[in-house]
Every structure is written in structure tokens, then in C-alpha cells.
Design a protein around this motif. Structure first.
Motif, PDB file in Angstrom:
ATOM      1  N   VAL A 184      -3.774 -17.303  16.419  1.00  0.00           N
ATOM      2  CA  VAL A 184      -4.039 -18.479  15.677  1.00  0.00           C
ATOM      3  C   VAL A 184      -5.632 -18.510  15.584  1.00  0.00           C
ATOM      4  O   VAL A 184      -5.412 -19.840  14.838  1.00  0.00           O
TER       5      VAL A 184
ATOM      6  N   ASN B 132     -10.998 -13.725  25.236  1.00  0.00           N
ATOM      7  CA  ASN B 132     -11.263 -13.733  23.621  1.00  0.00           C
ATOM      8  C   ASN B 132     -10.629 -12.168  23.110  1.00  0.00           C
ATOM      9  O   ASN B 132     -11.304 -11.876  22.508  1.00  0.00           O
TER      10      ASN B 132
ATOM     11  N   ARG C 277     -13.141 -25.585  23.614  1.00  0.00           N
ATOM     12  CA  ARG C 277     -12.856 -24.664  24.427  1.00  0.00           C
ATOM     13  C   ARG C 277     -13.001 -22.743  24.046  1.00  0.00           C
ATOM     14  O   ARG C 277     -11.583 -23.415  22.880  1.00  0.00           O
ATOM     15  N   ASN C 278     -13.351 -21.502  23.859  1.00  0.00           N
ATOM     16  CA  ASN C 278     -11.969 -20.460  22.937  1.00  0.00           C
ATOM     17  C   ASN C 278     -11.731 -20.521  21.519  1.00  0.00           C
ATOM     18  O   ASN C 278     -11.176 -20.681  21.114  1.00  0.00           O
ATOM     19  N   GLU C 279     -12.889 -21.576  21.356  1.00  0.00           N
ATOM     20  CA  GLU C 279     -12.485 -21.773  19.468  1.00  0.00           C
ATOM     21  C   GLU C 279     -11.843 -22.802  19.280  1.00  0.00           C
ATOM     22  O   GLU C 279     -10.937 -22.494  17.860  1.00  0.00           O
ATOM     23  N   ALA C 280     -11.602 -23.989  19.803  1.00  0.00           N
ATOM     24  CA  ALA C 280     -10.401 -23.867  19.253  1.00  0.00           C
ATOM     25  C   ALA C 280     -10.612 -25.302  21.209  1.00  0.00           C
ATOM     26  O   ALA C 280     -11.223 -25.946  21.666  1.00  0.00           O
TER      27      ALA C 280
ATOM     28  N   VAL D 183      -9.612 -28.577  23.267  1.00  0.00           N
ATOM     29  CA  VAL D 183      -8.103 -28.687  24.397  1.00  0.00           C
ATOM     30  C   VAL D 183      -8.605 -28.963  24.888  1.00  0.00           C
ATOM     31  O   VAL D 183     -10.192 -30.233  24.957  1.00  0.00           O
TER      32      VAL D 183
ATOM     33  N   ARG E 161      -1.686 -21.151  12.117  1.00  0.00           N
ATOM     34  CA  ARG E 161      -3.552 -20.714  11.241  1.00  0.00           C
ATOM     35  C   ARG E 161      -4.046 -22.008  11.883  1.00  0.00           C
ATOM     36  O   ARG E 161      -3.389 -23.206  11.831  1.00  0.00           O
ATOM     37  N   TYR E 162      -5.237 -21.659  12.341  1.00  0.00           N
ATOM     38  CA  TYR E 162      -5.770 -22.623  13.419  1.00  0.00           C
ATOM     39  C   TYR E 162      -7.687 -22.199  12.620  1.00  0.00           C
ATOM     40  O   TYR E 162      -7.168 -21.607  13.529  1.00  0.00           O
ATOM     41  N   ARG E 163      -8.796 -23.136  12.824  1.00  0.00           N
ATOM     42  CA  ARG E 163      -9.661 -23.580  12.583  1.00  0.00           C
ATOM     43  C   ARG E 163     -10.238 -24.161  12.974  1.00  0.00           C
ATOM     44  O   ARG E 163     -10.473 -25.414  12.358  1.00  0.00           O
TER      45      ARG E 163
ATOM     46  N   SER F 188      -4.790 -27.777  21.452  1.00  0.00           N
ATOM     47  CA  SER F 188      -4.481 -26.407  21.257  1.00  0.00           C
ATOM     48  C   SER F 188      -2.575 -27.244  22.469  1.00  0.00           C
ATOM     49  O   SER F 188      -1.933 -26.858  22.191  1.00  0.00           O
TER      50      SER F 188
ATOM     51  N   THR G  29       2.042 -25.444  14.234  1.00  0.00           N
ATOM     52  CA  THR G  29       0.396 -24.487  14.156  1.00  0.00           C
ATOM     53  C   THR G  29       0.444 -23.082  14.618  1.00  0.00           C
ATOM     54  O   THR G  29      -0.111 -22.073  14.458  1.00  0.00           O
ATOM     55  N   TRP G  30       1.178 -23.511  15.878  1.00  0.00           N
ATOM     56  CA  TRP G  30       0.462 -22.201  16.909  1.00  0.00           C
ATOM     57  C   TRP G  30       1.719 -21.452  17.403  1.00  0.00           C
ATOM     58  O   TRP G  30       1.736 -20.483  17.915  1.00  0.00           O
TER      59      TRP G  30
ATOM     60  N   PRO H 179       2.747 -18.190  16.263  1.00  0.00           N
ATOM     61  CA  PRO H 179       2.067 -16.590  15.669  1.00  0.00           C
ATOM     62  C   PRO H 179       2.168 -16.465  14.347  1.00  0.00           C
ATOM     63  O   PRO H 179       1.614 -15.889  13.650  1.00  0.00           O
TER      64      PRO H 179
END
Lengths: 263, 383
Positions: free
Chosen positions: A178, A201, B32-35, B37, B59-61, B77, B352-353, B355
Motif C-alpha cells: 500500500v 521494505n 519510517r518505512n515510507e509511512a 508511524v 494506496r498510501y504515499r 499507518s 487505505t490499508w 491491499p
């Protein structure tokens, strides 16, 4: 009272799963105090004859000789537990199930006539009754301790069959599919590894095989929206657990689509 | 309303410092980890300054905003339940010896300050307070209650809702409605980042009284706050029509929509794990190999797993449609019977989460469009 007798047997495999029994370090002496390690050639030359109370079987069936041998082991075993992707699904060597083994043999060996091999690599459960399957490539060593403890204590092992996602979220890792668009097999794969790859990751590779109710069609559709081709989906489902039924059906389905669409 | 103060970003830093100095472990949003937290923060520099989160179904960006906002995103998240009701909690452990059976002492509850809690998340904590506090709740929640009672809440009002937000439908935001110690609203006024800060409890008022250099807001700043919040309320990413919703869901147990959801749903349990109010758990008993040490651990579970409804030798909700129906019907209908409110606060995490992007607001609307309550008995409802 005599301790229950433990035996460990190997079929076509890399030995990694049975070695995790030696790798439990702090718990090894505890295990040796609750079971009699009676037949474990990787650990000891001493072999005590069967029958055995608990037998751990690693590896898949790939030769006519092994297809016979597993029946004798079953007869000698009160409780038979298969460990690892090879024993529970046929392992990475089950990729031969889609190929021509005669061609492999003649390519690799100078005298293939000396070989006596099957055309397939199949899990132990296809040959004999199995009492419990411990998944993973490799298995988690603490899960093995849990299986031995549960056997000794006469209870059901605490081994989850739900998805990797449950472990991933308990760990607090944001979903890589996601948030990063990284294809991940986690939603269709059984937990047990501690959601290792997503916490670095990476997408899940499916080492623990299909979860209890895998929806491979919808996950594949989500992967395709991320730009993954049918051919790449075939490769993803044909990993260490390629011959586990849900993954096998999914890979065959996408292979047919890849061919039909000229990928 | 208690007294309102205003400051620049330095005031936010001083507030974090004041909470840390009064013995709190300060937890706030970090990247962290592109999100986003929630994790321990030492100061204002740890906050995701200049980041925003784009949220759509599945989808989350994270993206750079190009400004200096400290709170230019919505919810993290994972929710705050990870601290109040951790994913794995040892309920008790004990050892047997020749002298008998001894349980190990329970750990002290941690003293948290949650910094940057969104209004929907404050509401979610209230929802779980009711669950754990009522007669219907899970027993042995002593640790959660003890932790909760000494948690200091710094709420941040939402002036920019996310794509999957629907707090207005659930009446939980975009301005916090109680249950906080301090509330902050971030506004841009005359090109400057300004923070309107108010106390919501005695403890909150005391912290603010102890802080130096807080100013009195101007009329224009107060107006900017109110208009930002009104604008946010008008810009929700989603809506959920809650009119008659409990009866609608309870009366549509056999709606064919559940089959359509079953085809799409992965039963991966992500929705329930990230939900700030999903509280289902399982209990594992573990005994050491030699049988002398016992541990009872509570772990987050989900109504989407087969083990969750396993009894008498088989799972009661084998089909995925039945599992999704159980989840949404509990959240939006039978929760009301149990606890007099809905179990959803409109944070949008489950959308959002997921999949594959299954949207709770969309599914509820689909059931409403295909309402089977007026069809003959035996087709539509539980009958």
C-alpha cells in the motif's frame, strides 16, 4: 518412566530445517531432557532402533527408493511431523514437476542411466498420513521448540495459519504494497516468519506457503495494477512452495494467460 | 472553553519538552518505512515537518508539501491502540518450584504523552474505554486502564482531511470533541505558521500555565482557526450515511453483496489490525519444555481469521463473505446494541490499508442501494 523417543529423517532437502533443531542453542538441553534423541544422524552416531514416539521428517519424495522408505518410517512412528517447505509442499525442487526430468538428467550427468529418479517432487502427505505440518523455508526454530513442547505436553501446537499481514501489523510495519507499491505475497501466505521481509521494505516471498484461505486471484489482480506481468506472477507463485495447491493453481492460471497473451 | 493561547513552532517544541520533563514518554508521528508511524519523539525536529500523506483505497504515499507545516497529514499507518492495548501483552507468567507456584510481578504501567492525536483517534480511545469499562468488555484489562488513566493527550485538530476521512459522518471531527488534555490547531496566518493551543483538562491547563512565551491570540487568528475547521468539515474525502444503518445491516444478512465482497476480500486482516477500535484478541498459553514456567499472552486477533470462529471442531464463519459481514455489522450495527455507539470513528485506515482497496463506506452504500428488507422473509434477513 522412559522419555519419548525422537527420530529425525531427511529426504530431498538442504538439511536447514533439521539443523534448526541443533540451532535452538539455549533450548537444546531442555529438549534433550524431555525427549530421548534416539535417531538423529546429523547430531549423533548413536542410533536407537524404533519405534519412535515423535518423528520429524524433512525433505520431499523424489526417488522410488524414498517413496518406499517413507512408508517404513511411518510404520515406525507414532506421531509424524513434517518440517519445512520441502516436506510440506515439495520444496523448490518441485519446479521439476513442470519440466522434463529426463532432459535435466541427461544434461547434468555423464551417465544418467545410473539415476533412478521420479519425475516429480511431492510432499510427504501425498504418500503417508502426517500428524502435523510445520511450514517454512526454513522453519522457525522456536516454532519447532513449540511443536516438541506441545507433543510432550499432549496439546495442540500454537502455530498460526492466518496471513503474514497479521504478524506484520502486530510488529507495526506499514504495508509495503500500500505505501510503496511493492508486490508482496503476505496476504496469501501463512504467518510464522515474523513478517521478516516487509520489515526490511521487501515484499513477502511466500516461504511459509499458502495461508488458510488464500485469495490468489485478487492478490494477483492487485499486483497487476502495480505493473506485474502474468509471467512474473508465475515466477512469484513458483517459489519454495510452488507445488502447494493454491500456489500451483495460481501459477498455472497465470502461465496460461501469459502464453495466451504472448508475454 | 478554556483559555486559548497562540505560539509559533518554538512553542510546540517547548510543549514536547515540558511533557518529557514531567516524566512522560512522549509518542508522536514520525516517518519510517515510507509511512507515518507513532513512535517516541524527543523534540519538534522529530515531527514530519513538510510531509503529507496521500490516501486512496488501497494506496498510501508520503509526499513533500513544500511548506513548513508540522501537522500537514492525517492519521498514522497504525493507531494508538498499539500503546494502550499492545499487539502482544503478557497477562501473567509464573513458575512452579518445590515451594509451590509463584506468579511473576506485573510490570508498572508506562506513563505516556500522546502528541498529535487526531480527533477521530481521541474518539476511538473513548470507544475502547466504553468497551473495556463496561460489563460487556474483556476481563483483565487492568493494564490498559492503568495506562490509559495516566496518558496525557495532546490532540491536533484536522484542517486538511485525507482522501479516506469521514469523521464528519461519524461526528468525531474535524475538531476534537473532548477527551483531551491539550488541543492544537495549526493555521497559516499572514504567511506564518501559528499554533492555537487550548487546555481540555486540569492537567492540560496546568502544563500550559507553566509554559513561558505563549501569547494571546488575535481576533483574526481565532477567526482563521474557525474558518479552517469549517472548511475541513466541508472537505471530507468520504461520507457514510448512518441513517438507519444498524437496522439496514442487520436486515441484510443474506444480501448477495456479501458474495461480491468475498470475491474481492483477501481475508488478510489488515483492516482490523489498523482499525483504532478493533479490539478482538486471542490468548496463547505457553509452557516451557520442562513444564515449570507458564506464560499467558494476549495477542491481537481478527474476525477475518478462521481460528477466530473455530469451535466444536470447525470454524463458524468459513466463507469470507460471512467474515466481512460479521466485521462491518459489528462495527456499524451490533456495536450500538452492545455499547450505545458505533464502533467506527471515520479515520479511513481500513480503506487505505486494504491491499485491494475495499471501502467500508462504499460497501455500506451498496447494501443500502440493494436493501433486501422488504423482500419476503427468508431471503433478506436473519429469518
Amino acid at each position: 518412566m522412559a522419555l519419548p523417543k525422537l527420530a529425525v529423517y531427511k529426504f530431498a532437502s538442504c538439511d536447514g530445517c533439521q539443523l534448526s533443531l541443533l540451532d535452538v542453542e539455549d533450548h537444546l538441553l531442555d529438549i534433550a531432557s524431555v525427549v530421548h534423541i534416539a535417531n538423529f544422524p546429523e547430531a549423533s552416531r548413536e542410533v536407537v532402533e524404533g519405534p519412535y514416539d515423535l518423528t520429524l521428517v524433512e525433505g520431499s519424495i523424489t526417488t522410488p527408493h524414498d517413496a518406499e522408505r517413507i512408508h517404513e518410517i511411518r510404520r515406525q512412528s507414532k506421531y509424524l511431523v513434517t518440517i519445512g517447505a520441502c516436506a510440506t509442499a515439495g520444496g523448490i525442487q518441485a519446479l521439476r514437476n513442470w519440466k522434463d526430468t529426463d532432459l535435466f538428467a541427461s544434461t547434468v550427468y555423464a551417465h544418467p542411466e545410473y539415476l533412478d529418479t521420479l519425475h516429480t517432487s511431492t510432499p510427504i502427505k501425498n504418500h503417508v498420513e502426517v500428524n502435523f505440518e510445520l511450514r517454512g523455508c526454513p522453519i522457525d526454530k522456536m516454532a519447532l521448540v513449540e511443536v516438541v513442547a506441545a507433543f510432550v505436553q499432549g496439546r495442540r501446537p500454537n502455530i498460526p495459519e492466518y496471513s503474514v499481514c497479521v504478524e506484520c501489523k502486530r510488529k507495526g510495519t506499514p504495508c509495503v504494497m500500500v505505501s510503496q507499491g511493492t508486490p508482496c505475497l503476505g496476504p496469501v501466505t501463512q504467518a510464522g516468519c515474523g513478517a521478516l521481509c516487509p520489515s526490511y521494505n521487501r515484499g513477502c516471498y511466500g516461504c511459509f506457503g499458502p495461508m488458510e484461505s488464500p485469495n490468489t486471484d485478487m492478490l494477483a489482480a492487485a499486483w497487476q495494477r502495480l505493473g506485474v506481468s502474468h509471467r512474473e506472477l508465475v515466477d512469484a507463485f513458483r517459489g519454495f512452495n510452488a507445488y502447494a495447491e493454491p500456489f500451483r493453481i495460481a501459477s498455472d492460471h497465470h502461465e496460461a494467460l501469459a502464453v495466451a497473451q504472448g508475454e | 472553553m478554556s483559555e486559548m493561547y497562540v505560539s509559533g513552532q518554538s512553542g510546540i517544541g517547548r510543549l514536547i519538552q515540558a511533557l518529557a520533563e514531567s516524566g512522560h514518554r512522549v509518542i508522536g508521528p514520525v516517518v519510517r518505512n515510507e509511512a507515518l508511524v507513532y513512535d517516541e519523539i524527543d523534540g519538534v525536529e522529530d515531527l514530519p515537518k513538510g510531509w503529507t500523506d496521500l490516501q486512496e483505497p488501497g494506496r498510501y504515499r508520503l509526499e513533500q508539501r513544500g511548506d513548513e507545516k508540522l501537522f500537514g497529514y492525517v492519521v498514522g499507518s497504525a493507531s494508538w491502540k498499539q500503546f494502550l492495548n499492545p499487539p502482544e501483552t503478557v497477562l501473567w507468567s509464573g513458575t512452579v518450584s518445590p515451594d509451590g507456584f509463584m506468579t511473576d510481578p506485573a510490570p508498572e504501567p508506562p506513563k505516556y504523552a500522546f502528541f498529535g492525536v487526531r480527533p477521530c483517534e481521541v474518539a476511538a480511545m473513548g470507544v475502547l474505554d466504553t468497551v473495556y469499562g463496561s460489563d460487556n468488555g474483556t476481563p483483565s484489562m487492568g493494564m490498559r486502564t492503568a495506562t490509559r488513566e495516566q496518558t496525557f493527550i495532546v490532540a491536533v485538530n484536522c484542517v486538511e482531511p485525507g482522501g479516506n476521512c469521514f469523521c464528519v459522518s461519524m461526528d468525531t471531527g474535524p475538531a476534537v470533541k473532548g477527551g483531551y488534555d491539550i488541543a492544537i490547531t495549526e493555521i497559516v496566518h499572514n504567511g506564518n505558521m501559528r499554533y492555537l493551543i487550548e487546555g481540555g483538562s486540569k492537567a492540560g491547563a496546568k502544563v500550559l500555565e507553566g509554559m513561558v512565551n505563549l501569547e494571546e491570540p488575535t481576533e483574526a487568528e481565532l477567526e482563521a482557526r474557525d474558518s479552517s475547521l469549517a472548511e475541513a468539515a466541508a472537505n471530507m474525502g468520504r461520507t457514510l450515511d448512518i441513517e438507519d444503518l444498524p437496522e439496514l445491516l442487520k436486515g441484510n444478512a443474506r444480501n448477495p453483496r456479501w458474495d461480491s465482497i468475498a470475491e474481492r476480500c483477501l481475508a488478510c486482516a489488515n483492516c482490523t489490525m489498523v482499525c483504532p477500535t478493533c479490539f478482538c484478541n486471542t490468548v496463547d498459553d505457553n509452557l516451557s519444555l520442562d513444564g515449570t514456567q507458564a506464560t499467558r499472552t494476549r495477542k491481537w486477533d481478527s474476525c477475518f481469521t478462521l481460528g477466530f470462529s473455530y469451535m466444536h471442531g470447525r470454524p463458524m464463519r468459513e466463507g469470507v463473505g460471512a467474515r466481512y459481514r460479521q466485521w462491518i455489522t459489528h462495527k456499524l450495527a451490533t456495536w450500538v446494541d452492545q455499547f450505545d455507539e458505533m464502533g467506527c470513528v471515520g479515520c479511513g485506515r481500513c480503506i487505505t490499508w486494504c491491499p485491494v482497496g475495499i471501502d467500508i463506506t462504499h460497501e455500506a452504500a451498496a447494501i443500502r442501494r440493494a436493501d433486501l428488507r422488504d423482500t419476503p422473509i427468508g431471503i433478506g434477513g436473519f429469518a
